[in-house]
Design an enzyme around this catalytic site. Structure first.
Site, mmCIF file in Angstrom:
data_model
loop_
_atom_site.group_PDB
_atom_site.id
_atom_site.type_symbol
_atom_site.label_atom_id
_atom_site.label_comp_id
_atom_site.label_asym_id
_atom_site.label_seq_id
_atom_site.Cartn_x
_atom_site.Cartn_y
_atom_site.Cartn_z
ATOM 1 N N LYS A 266 50.918 2.419 -2.819
ATOM 2 C CA LYS A 266 49.960 1.379 -2.441
ATOM 3 C C LYS A 266 48.581 1.784 -2.944
ATOM 4 O O LYS A 266 48.064 2.837 -2.592
ATOM 5 C CB LYS A 266 49.931 1.213 -0.922
ATOM 6 C CG LYS A 266 48.850 0.261 -0.419
ATOM 7 C CD LYS A 266 48.741 0.284 1.105
ATOM 8 C CE LYS A 266 47.545 -0.503 1.595
ATOM 9 N NZ LYS A 266 47.352 -0.387 3.067
ATOM 10 N N ASP A 271 39.629 -1.936 1.147
ATOM 11 C CA ASP A 271 40.256 -2.880 2.063
ATOM 12 C C ASP A 271 39.263 -3.336 3.127
ATOM 13 O O ASP A 271 39.011 -2.632 4.101
ATOM 14 C CB ASP A 271 41.482 -2.249 2.727
ATOM 15 C CG ASP A 271 42.186 -3.219 3.666
ATOM 16 O OD1 ASP A 271 41.959 -4.435 3.534
ATOM 17 O OD2 ASP A 271 42.960 -2.750 4.522
ATOM 18 N N LYS A 278 37.782 -6.497 8.907
ATOM 19 C CA LYS A 278 37.784 -5.303 9.747
ATOM 20 C C LYS A 278 36.418 -5.127 10.425
ATOM 21 O O LYS A 278 35.409 -5.633 9.924
ATOM 22 C CB LYS A 278 38.055 -4.056 8.891
ATOM 23 C CG LYS A 278 39.456 -3.937 8.338
ATOM 24 C CD LYS A 278 39.576 -2.680 7.493
ATOM 25 C CE LYS A 278 40.974 -2.530 6.912
ATOM 26 N NZ LYS A 278 41.951 -2.189 7.943
ATOM 27 N N ASP A 348 44.733 -8.722 6.790
ATOM 28 C CA ASP A 348 44.538 -7.270 6.810
ATOM 29 C C ASP A 348 45.865 -6.530 6.748
ATOM 30 O O ASP A 348 45.890 -5.304 6.669
ATOM 31 C CB ASP A 348 43.752 -6.858 8.063
ATOM 32 C CG ASP A 348 43.226 -5.438 7.975
ATOM 33 O OD1 ASP A 348 43.080 -4.938 6.837
ATOM 34 O OD2 ASP A 348 42.963 -4.815 9.018
ATOM 35 N N ARG A 352 51.596 -4.382 2.572
ATOM 36 C CA ARG A 352 53.007 -4.768 2.445
ATOM 37 C C ARG A 352 53.180 -5.929 1.468
ATOM 38 O O ARG A 352 54.256 -6.104 0.896
ATOM 39 C CB ARG A 352 53.568 -5.109 3.827
ATOM 40 C CG ARG A 352 52.930 -6.293 4.508
ATOM 41 C CD ARG A 352 53.121 -6.290 6.014
ATOM 42 N NE ARG A 352 52.295 -5.262 6.654
ATOM 43 C CZ ARG A 352 52.307 -4.999 7.959
ATOM 44 N NH1 ARG A 352 53.114 -5.676 8.754
ATOM 45 N NH2 ARG A 352 51.537 -4.069 8.468
#
Length: 495
Positions: A266, A271, A278, A348, A352
């Site tokens: 990954k 992010d 976040k 968020d 995956r």
């Protein structure tokens, strides 16, 4: 740092610093006793002063002892000789390194032949020592105007018995490659996100392929990913001005036609959480969300340095997760490369999404086994803290191989269940699958999501959210894990 294995007597070794073990209650081992005799009892005399008792990590530096060619002798406590384990051994080696790293002289000699570490033979004990010392020399000062002062210590001599020299030379060679891979992983992780973005990682792969002729690199840009139907991946990258990509690196060190092992990393280079933003506190550490890709890079570097006789495919899923007018919204439904549809309930939970399409792409290589590595869930930190990586998979043999590799490499993982009951938490009324499964068992449901895309091969998932970096304060930084575990797994397959 150069590591040299040498069959020689400690008492006659010319070195700036000779390092000797001292057991609890000031018990000298056989090697230290021979040095004591050669120095006319200088060690025994020093011990009578009571400045050291031999507790784990205690050190005593002695200068100018008679009868020796070493300029200094460093005694380092190992505790009770029959109770020394890998954790205490790490403490011992780190204490020795702390004592010598700022001394004068360009070398130091470890005379640890008679030290026994529980569960480790001389090869494994020495390999761990070299990894600790090499990793302990790591410095990241690329963005500081004042660089770290160069250290005098440049060479470590590992004294051994003649019969053990080949095994220890192998240990030093493999440990040096692993440490090199860890350093590369740490460098990538510690880079700021305005430098280390998906295109930068692709450039690093291309540079690596120029240095190693056995490596072939291909970069799947967003146009290629669109043609492949990678709707989940593109749902993450579409909110950023930085284009995403899947980096494909193929190392062919094995026999032609042998099926490769595959590592999938990954690589979310930053992010924000996307529209599901976040909290601001600590968000700077989200540059480490590419720790999985960085560790795959580092493992590949170790494999290339060792030229392991295996075939290996490394797939890095690289993107930024940013909020913008073009970003994916909670509630959007996308179609993955596999054809399955996903309802994105939380942007968020993006790791995956990039991984599922990359895991589908891995099918074309007909791999023997696939291991994905990801800083995937905060729930894993809650469950296991920062000491142990989470491990789940669809193949018991592969899971056990990884658990054993972690024990051997002192880079442990712990298996969590992947029971079918958890799959129900991912049910969606509108799509084949939701991208989150609610607040319970977050690490497990994330792996359940990935398992929907790994049915055609043996697969394991390493959640390294707690182990890829040290959080907060001046000690903040990438750790280089799980490069030792992954490299050990591949060493085991190569042998």
């Amino acid at each position: 740092m150069e590591f040299v294995v040498k069959s020689a007597k400690a008492s006659t070794q010319k070195t700036a610093t000779l390092i000797l073990p001292l057991a609890d209650d000031c018990v000298l081992g056989s090697v230290a006793q021979s040095v004591d005799s050669a120095s006319g009892g200088a060690l025994s005399t020093a011990l009578k002063r009571g400045d050291i008792q031999g507790k784990p990590g205690q050190t005593l530096l002695l200068h100018g002892l008679p009868g020796l060619k070493a300029e200094r002798v460093l005694l380092v406590g190992i505790g009770k000789a029959d109770e020394l384990d890998s954790r205490q051994w790490r403490k011992v080696v780190n204490a020795a390194l702390a004592a010598i790293k700022n001394l004068g002289g360009g070398d130091a000699a470890f005379a640890m032949q008679d030290v026994q570490v529980k569960g480790r033979d001389s090869y494994a004990r020495t390999r761990l020592l070299v990894e600790i010392v090499a990793d302990g020399q790591y410095v990241f000062d690329s963005f500081k105007s004042k660089k770290a002062e160069p250290r005098a210590l440049q060479k470590i001599i590992l004294l051994c018995d003649k019969a053990e020299q080949p095994a220890l030379e192998r240990a030093a060679r493999e440990a040096s490659a692993i440490a090199s891979g860890m350093a590369f992983t740490r460098d990538l992780g510690n880079l700021p996100p305005n430098v280390c973005h998906p295109t930068y990682l692709a450039d690093q792969a291309k540079q690596m392929s120029k240095a190693y002729k056995s490596l072939k690199v291909d970069v799947l840009d967003e146009k290629k990913l669109r043609d492949l139907g990678a709707g989940a991946f593109l749902a993450v990258s579409q909110g950023s001005d930085q284009p995403g990509c899947i980096i494909v690196m193929q190392y062919n060190g094995g026999k032609k036609g042998d099926k490769p092992y595959a590592l999938v990393g990954k690589g979310i280079t930053f992010d924000t959480g996307g529209i599901s933003l976040k909290p601001g506190q600590g968000m700077d550490e989200m540059k480490y969300d590419m720790g999985g890709a960085a560790s795959v890079f580092g493992t590949l570097k170790a494999v290339l340095e060792l030229q392991l006789p295996i075939n290996l495919v490394c797939l890095l899923a690289c993107a930024e997760n940013m909020p913008s007018g073009g970003a994916t919204r909670p509630g959007d439904i996308v179609t993955t490369m596999s054809g399955q549809t996903v309802e994105i309930l939380n942007t968020d939970a993006e790791g995956r999404l990039v991984l599922c399409d990359t895991l589908t792409y891995a099918e074309r290589f007909e791999p023997r086994a696939v291991i994905d590595v990801a800083t995937l869930t905060g729930a894993c930190i809650v469950a296991l803290g920062s000491n142990t990586s989470g491990l789940l998979g669809n193949n018991d043999e592969l899971v056990q191989q990884l658990l054993q590799a972690g024990e051997s490499a002192a880079d442990r993982a712990w298996q969590l269940p992947l029971f079918d009951e958890y799959q129900e938490q991912l049910d969606s009324p509108f799509a084949d699958i939701a991208n989150i499964g609610g607040p319970k068992a977050g690490t497990i449901t994330a792996a359940c999501f990935l398992s929907r895309f790994t049915k055609k091969y043996a697969w394991a998932h390493l959640d390294i959210a707690g182990t890829a970096w040290t959080s907060g304060g001046k000690e903040k930084g990438a750790t280089g894990r799980p490069v030792p575990l992954l490299t050990q797994y591949l060493l085991d397959r190569a042998s």
